[in-house]
Write an enzyme that holds these catalytic residues in place. Structure first.
Site, PDB file in Angstrom:
ATOM      1  N   LYS A  45       5.956   3.763   1.278  1.00  0.00           N
ATOM      2  CA  LYS A  45       5.329   3.001   2.361  1.00  0.00           C
ATOM      3  C   LYS A  45       6.185   1.811   2.763  1.00  0.00           C
ATOM      4  O   LYS A  45       6.319   1.496   3.949  1.00  0.00           O
ATOM      5  CB  LYS A  45       3.936   2.524   1.933  1.00  0.00           C
ATOM      6  N   LYS A 103       5.027  -9.546   5.782  1.00  0.00           N
ATOM      7  CA  LYS A 103       4.789  -9.354   4.341  1.00  0.00           C
ATOM      8  C   LYS A 103       5.470  -8.087   3.836  1.00  0.00           C
ATOM      9  O   LYS A 103       6.084  -8.080   2.755  1.00  0.00           O
ATOM     10  CB  LYS A 103       3.286  -9.309   4.084  1.00  0.00           C
TER      11      LYS A 103
END
Length: 310
Positions: free
Chosen positions: A173, A248
């Protein structure tokens, strides 16, 4: 899995539609949330609201989580009154969050001591995919455990990939979002160069879409950016994936690269644009809007009137 009690922690932009799909599929869902919208929609769908993750854990056979960051994962699973200490042995944790591989591995190690299995299953596909059950799931888990929970995952996603052991789901991911995040900055640069050269940006969009420079980021981001410029540089009111979350995720990629001795020069550079955008008050906007910042730095006007008049 039909009779399993399902707990869900983290019913935000992605978690809410995922939990709703489980309710609609007939599963008994218990959840916790401080958001009135989430409580109202899930209870209307038949789910049960409880005040804390502790109570979610004590009432669930499977606990699912969709959380923003490592700190959240730590607090929910390993902190005081956390899930692991209050879940019955034999239970299963399925985590959909995009966090570091090390944190989910830490959670899994603690869970194993209490005979609780962990499935590392971050998702891609955005709110649209979550609502329609068409997410892509990148699963790091024991193969037998994956097969046991597959019926649950099939409610949520149309593509389920077994990518390896716990932690590799997060790696896959992170790499996906590394590509998406850096490409969005390139989209901003391409539009800025075209605008400053006097090109018709709508025509450019169509040409590139049918050429070798096309990408999912180009197809998705360009109409959004041109619309924002046409409306006076106003971002969309309902962001799909917040810019601060892409920042992030790029930081996760940068940290992983540092840990593995892998230089990520372009990722680090792209991260600076997201950091600058956040510092300018754009954190809650859609990640695609990073292109607006790139255009401002290039003194490029992306509005139709500018390109049409060239």
């Amino acid at each position: 899995m039909d009779n399993k009690r399902i707990g869900f922690i983290g019913v935000g932009a992605m978690g809410l539609p995922m939990a709703l799909r489980l309710c609609q599929a007939g599963y008994n869902v218990v959840f916790t949330s401080r958001r009135d919208e989430a409580v109202q929609r899930l209870t209307a769908a038949g789910a049960t609201a409880v005040p804390t993750p502790l109570l979610v854990a004590s009432q669930s056979d499977v606990v699912m989580s969709c959380l923003p960051a490592d700190d959240d994962l730590f607090q929910v699973f390993l902190g005081p009154d956390g899930v692991i200490e209050n879940m019955q042995p034999g239970g299963t944790i399925i985590d959909f969050s995009t966090t570091s591989p090390m944190m989910i591995q830490r959670v899994a190690a603690e869970a194993a001591r209490r005979q609780i299995r962990v499935v590392d299953a971050p998702v891609s596909g955005g709110v649209y995919g979550a609502e329609r059950g068409t997410l892509t799931l990148m699963v790091g888990a024991d193969g037998a455990v994956l097969e046991e929970v597959r019926p649950l995952l099939e409610v949520l996603g149309s593509q389920i990939y077994h990518v390896g052991d716990i932690g590799l789901g997060k790696v896959f991911k992170i790499i996906n979002n590394l590509l998406a995040g850096t490409t969005l900055v390139l989209v901003g640069e391409a539009l800025s160069l075209a605008a400053n050269a006097g090109a018709d940006l709508s025509l450019l969009y169509e040409v590139v879409k049918s050429s070798s420079g096309n990408s999912a980021a180009w197809t998705d981001a360009v109409p959004t950016l041109l619309q924002a410029a046409a409306e006076g540089d106003q971002p969309a009111p309902s962001p799909g994936f917040r810019l601060e979350l892409m920042r992030k995720d790029l930081k996760l990629a940068e940290a992983l690269g540092a840990d593995l001795g892998t230089p990520l020069a372009l990722t680090t550079l792209a991260l600076q644009f997201y950091t600058a955008a956040c510092s300018r008050g754009m954190a809650k906007e859609d990640a695609k809007q990073v292109g607006r910042l790139v255009a401002r730095l290039a003194n490029a006007d992306l509005s139709p009137r500018a390109s049409d008049g060239a």
